[in-house]
Scaffold this motif. Structure first.
Motif, PDB file in Angstrom:
ATOM      1  N   GLN A 154      84.307  64.453  22.841  1.00  0.00           N
ATOM      2  CA  GLN A 154      85.731  64.137  22.707  1.00  0.00           C
ATOM      3  C   GLN A 154      85.999  62.674  23.063  1.00  0.00           C
ATOM      4  N   ILE A 155      85.319  62.192  24.098  1.00  0.00           N
ATOM      5  CA  ILE A 155      85.493  60.786  24.472  1.00  0.00           C
ATOM      6  C   ILE A 155      84.963  59.874  23.381  1.00  0.00           C
ATOM      7  N   THR A 156      83.916  60.318  22.677  1.00  0.00           N
ATOM      8  CA  THR A 156      83.350  59.510  21.589  1.00  0.00           C
ATOM      9  C   THR A 156      84.370  59.262  20.492  1.00  0.00           C
ATOM     10  N   TYR A 157      85.248  60.247  20.267  1.00  0.00           N
ATOM     11  CA  TYR A 157      86.280  60.083  19.239  1.00  0.00           C
ATOM     12  C   TYR A 157      87.479  59.270  19.735  1.00  0.00           C
ATOM     13  N   LEU A 158      87.521  59.011  21.047  1.00  0.00           N
ATOM     14  CA  LEU A 158      88.659  58.302  21.618  1.00  0.00           C
ATOM     15  C   LEU A 158      88.873  56.913  21.017  1.00  0.00           C
ATOM     16  N   PRO A 159      87.809  56.095  20.808  1.00  0.00           N
ATOM     17  CA  PRO A 159      88.042  54.770  20.202  1.00  0.00           C
ATOM     18  C   PRO A 159      88.696  54.850  18.834  1.00  0.00           C
ATOM     19  N   TYR A 160      88.318  55.839  18.020  1.00  0.00           N
ATOM     20  CA  TYR A 160      88.902  55.968  16.692  1.00  0.00           C
ATOM     21  C   TYR A 160      90.380  56.373  16.795  1.00  0.00           C
ATOM     22  N   ALA A 161      90.668  57.294  17.730  1.00  0.00           N
ATOM     23  CA  ALA A 161      92.062  57.683  17.927  1.00  0.00           C
ATOM     24  C   ALA A 161      92.881  56.499  18.431  1.00  0.00           C
ATOM     25  N   LEU A 162      92.295  55.732  19.352  1.00  0.00           N
ATOM     26  CA  LEU A 162      92.984  54.562  19.888  1.00  0.00           C
ATOM     27  C   LEU A 162      93.222  53.522  18.802  1.00  0.00           C
ATOM     28  N   LEU A 163      92.207  53.320  17.966  1.00  0.00           N
ATOM     29  CA  LEU A 163      92.347  52.362  16.857  1.00  0.00           C
ATOM     30  C   LEU A 163      93.435  52.807  15.889  1.00  0.00           C
ATOM     31  N   ALA A 164      93.495  54.112  15.613  1.00  0.00           N
ATOM     32  CA  ALA A 164      94.532  54.634  14.712  1.00  0.00           C
ATOM     33  C   ALA A 164      95.922  54.440  15.314  1.00  0.00           C
TER      34      ALA A 164
END
Length: 400
Positions: A154-164
């Protein structure tokens, strides 16, 4: 007016500052999150290594302290302490001996289904992390397959969510600034229109009085002069009506395009430099009707023609050519022999406030484009231009 253009420049500066801040925040957050992910991966790998040591101890067939209950208890606690990291232990024959935290394992699965699920999980785990070998005392080797825990995934997907999120904020901020700018432009145009209409009211009344006075004594005044003055007065009335219509939806009527353009060019020809040769040619049928607002459309022609005269510095040729493009569209080409437009300025000529002249508000072509495209659903653009030779503006109108 100047304050309005200062607002536009300030908006551009604010856009740049906002973009830089979003870039800095986004870059810093991505770097920090990536560093955190690497640390968590290393930590989970350490847990798996500890798990491997415990497996080596428990499954070794010839360990010297096999009867040591305390040590066996501690080792079992280590194995059972893993509540998050998916692991699969296989022996030297690649048979599954232990498994923990595997998604998809349910009581309803058959032995064959469970076996297939575990094999697929092992293949998937092997792609992300190389399996860790388990060395037994008898010389045989097993393997421990593992993958990241749910939390780490879940943390791995955090940068993509933050970028979005940052991208969405940037888009919303840009739209907000753009909307603010368009609203400010509308306020500028409406304010300019009302002020101009107000200022033209007094001289228009005065000129009307002079016309009546001179007509009352025709022996003293030349009738042709009064006719021209009356045309100017009518022109002032037209200008007042034009400005008053800005900010509201204009009424379009069927008009003879040839006559509208000819009437205005005849009027304009007597009021520009005598060193400018003005001509009009038309390939349209004499009775060609086009739906336009005459007052506003004449304004478009006037703005383009006056800009052309300025570009020629009062000396040159100004040619208007009306041509049919299709059964649905007609075009008016306005060509001058002026200084032309550089490539750098080609996209700026219709921008509010842009002007190559020392005087003027830089709103003429902006208003003209708005009138053609927003009010008449047509197009206005620079068809061609060459520095030192001249420019052609093209107006496209719907003929149906």
């Amino acid at each position: 007016m100047l304050k309005s253009f200062d607002i536009y420049n300030q908006n551009n500066i604010l856009k740049i500052i906002l973009a830089l801040n979003l870039l800095l925040v986004g870059t810093g957050s991505l770097l920090y999150t990536n560093r955190l992910i690497l640390k968590l991966e290393a930590r989970e790998e350490q847990y798996v290594q500890l798990y491997v040591k415990a497996v080596e101890y428990l499954y070794s067939s010839s360990r010297p302290d096999a009867d040591s209950g305390d040590l066996t208890f501690v080792t079992s606690e280590i194995l059972q302490a893993n509540k998050t990291i998916p692991v699969i232990y296989v022996d030297h024959n690649n048979q599954v001996l232990a498994k923990l935290n595997i998604d998809g394992l349910t009581k309803g699965l058959t032995q064959a289904e469970e076996h297939a699920l575990l094999r697929n999980k092992m293949i998937e785990m092997g792609k992300n992390h190389p399996p860790i070998p388990v060395v037994m005392n008898d010389g045989k080797h097993g393997k421990v397959y593992y993958s990241n825990s749910d939390v780490l995934r879940q943390i791995t997907y955090l940068p993509y969510a933050l970028l979005a999120i940052l991208t969405a904020l940037g888009v919303l901020a840009y739209l907000s600034f753009s909307s603010s700018r368009r609203a400010e432009q509308n306020r500028v145009w409406v304010g300019l229109a009302k002020e101009t209409a107000h200022q033209l009211g007094t001289p228009m009344s005065s000129l009307m009085a002079w016309v009546e006075y001179m007509r009352s004594d025709p022996d003293q005044y030349d009738g042709s002069i009064t006719d021209e003055i009356e045309k100017d007065v009518q022109r002032l009335e037209t200008i007042t009506a034009r400005f008053s219509s800005i900010g509201s939806v204009p009424t379009l009527k069927e008009e003879n395009l040839n006559e509208v353009v000819k009437q205005f060019t005849d009027y304009l020809a007597r009021r520009i430099s005598t060193k400018v040769k003005m001509s009009l040619a038309s390939q349209l049928p004499s009775d060609q009707m086009v739906k336009i607002n005459k007052l506003l459309f004449e304004w478009v022609i006037e703005n383009i023609c006056k800009n052309a005269v300025d570009a020629m510095k009062g000396v040159g040729e100004l040619r208007l050519n009306i041509v049919p493009l299709s059964q649905q569209q007609v075009a008016i080409d306005i060509t001058d022999t002026g200084k032309g437009i550089s490539k750098a300025n080609m996209q700026k000529v219709f921008s509010p406030g842009f002007s190559t002249k020392k005087r003027g508000w830089g709103l003429g072509l902006t208003l003209a484009k708005r009138i053609v495209e927003e009010y008449h659903s047509g197009r206005l653009y620079v068809k061609s231009s060459e520095v030192g030779k001249g420019t052609t503006f093209r107006i496209i109108l719907n003929a149906d």
